[in-house]
Design an enzyme around this catalytic site. Sequence first.
Site, PDB file in Angstrom:
ATOM      1  N   ASP A 273     -12.155   3.257   4.945  1.00  0.00           N
ATOM      2  CA  ASP A 273     -11.250   4.310   5.207  1.00  0.00           C
ATOM      3  C   ASP A 273     -10.904   4.628   3.812  1.00  0.00           C
ATOM      4  OD1 ASP A 273     -10.244   2.099   5.039  1.00  0.00           O
ATOM      5  OD2 ASP A 273      -9.151   2.138   6.751  1.00  0.00           O
TER       6      ASP A 273
ATOM      7  N   HIS B  26      -4.970  -2.325  15.171  1.00  0.00           N
ATOM      8  CA  HIS B  26      -6.198  -1.309  14.649  1.00  0.00           C
ATOM      9  C   HIS B  26      -6.921  -1.680  13.918  1.00  0.00           C
ATOM     10  CE1 HIS B  26      -3.173  -0.850  11.010  1.00  0.00           C
ATOM     11  NE2 HIS B  26      -4.248  -1.178  10.532  1.00  0.00           N
TER      12      HIS B  26
ATOM     13  N   GLU C  89      -5.526   3.863  15.038  1.00  0.00           N
ATOM     14  CA  GLU C  89      -4.094   3.397  15.447  1.00  0.00           C
ATOM     15  C   GLU C  89      -4.018   3.437  16.966  1.00  0.00           C
ATOM     16  OE1 GLU C  89      -2.108   2.070  13.334  1.00  0.00           O
ATOM     17  OE2 GLU C  89      -1.830   3.466  11.547  1.00  0.00           O
TER      18      GLU C  89
ATOM     19  N   ASP D 258      -0.794  -3.964  14.797  1.00  0.00           N
ATOM     20  CA  ASP D 258      -0.881  -3.304  16.179  1.00  0.00           C
ATOM     21  C   ASP D 258      -2.063  -3.363  16.625  1.00  0.00           C
ATOM     22  OD1 ASP D 258      -2.108  -1.616  14.473  1.00  0.00           O
ATOM     23  OD2 ASP D 258      -0.632   0.027  14.593  1.00  0.00           O
TER      24      ASP D 258
HETATM   25  C1  F6R Z   1      -8.468  -1.334   5.465  1.00  0.00           C
HETATM   26  C2  F6R Z   1      -8.227  -1.026   6.809  1.00  0.00           C
HETATM   27  C3  F6R Z   1      -7.124  -1.704   7.835  1.00  0.00           C
HETATM   28  C4  F6R Z   1      -6.660  -2.901   7.279  1.00  0.00           C
HETATM   29  C5  F6R Z   1      -5.403  -3.537   8.179  1.00  0.00           C
HETATM   30  C6  F6R Z   1      -4.920  -4.924   7.862  1.00  0.00           C
HETATM   31  O1  F6R Z   1      -9.746  -0.888   4.996  1.00  0.00           O
HETATM   32  O2  F6R Z   1      -8.883  -0.593   7.366  1.00  0.00           O
HETATM   33  O3  F6R Z   1      -7.332  -1.543   9.100  1.00  0.00           O
HETATM   34  O4  F6R Z   1      -7.747  -4.113   7.438  1.00  0.00           O
HETATM   35  O5  F6R Z   1      -4.564  -2.495   8.165  1.00  0.00           O
HETATM   36  O6  F6R Z   1      -4.569  -4.741   6.584  1.00  0.00           O
HETATM   37  P1  F6R Z   1      -4.107  -6.373   5.878  1.00  0.00           P
HETATM   38  O7  F6R Z   1      -5.310  -6.844   5.647  1.00  0.00           O
HETATM   39  O8  F6R Z   1      -3.504  -5.717   4.636  1.00  0.00           O
HETATM   40  O9  F6R Z   1      -3.164  -7.034   6.795  1.00  0.00           O
END
Ligand code: F6R
Length: 258
Positions: free
Chosen positions: A67, A138, A143, A136
Amino acid sequence: MEIVICKTKEEASRKAAEMITAAVKKNPKVVLGLATGSTPVPMYKEMAKAVKAKKVSYKQVRTWNLDEYWGLPGTHDQSYRYFMDKNLFDFIDIKKSNTHVLNGLAKDWRKECAAYEAQIKKAGGIDIQVLGIGSDGHIAFNEPGSSLASRTRMVSLTPQTIKDNARFFKKAADVPQHALSMGVGSIMEAKKVILLAFGKNKAAAVAAAVEGGISQYCTASALQMHQDAWFFCDEEAASKLKLKKYYAWRAEGELARA
Ligand code: F6R
């Protein structure tokens, strides 16, 4: 789904990195799907260590990231392109032209997303997809409420994700509210998935993903339907799993066979 529970995030990152190093050694042209965020950083450090020690080479490896924030150029220090360069690509011998991140400034986001999916398909699909998990549940920026069949597209971030990610920006108002993201359906096509989860903030999401019903309310739960999905957790992230003792016992044998 295999759940590998380690005492620390360092140990879990080492084990996950070993799996990737072994895959690159076996197939030097392996196609990797990569994630940003704080979670994969220790694993990326381990991968870089293996390159430095000349145990493995990424010269022919190609990567596609999950992403990118919409509206940020790749030169912005909070863009995911910048993150990947500074946390992995600058420390391994990969060709930058073989690394792909969605363009957050694309003129036409639909064309950008369709072209990205076409590139991955032409490369033969993702062999190993690295994932983190949001508090959450995701995966990528899928989301709660994202279709489990979703493809790469423009998404709106939730207030919770904006809040979670605000720590990387000067203030919450600076966090972009949209992103381009691979869909759950796109992620499910990867041949192998490695999801990393660390800390008690992730415990509820891990429990919902592994032991809850498969639901768009926790998009990581779709991985229950994946044939080769591995969760590498520290003890805190695994703390709400009802069957954690069984997973720990089972994973030892599965890791030896992997
Ligand atoms: C990042 C991504 C997100 C993160 C998630 C956890 O490319 O796709 O889904 O993996 O938000 O983020 P952290 O690792 O910062 O807790």
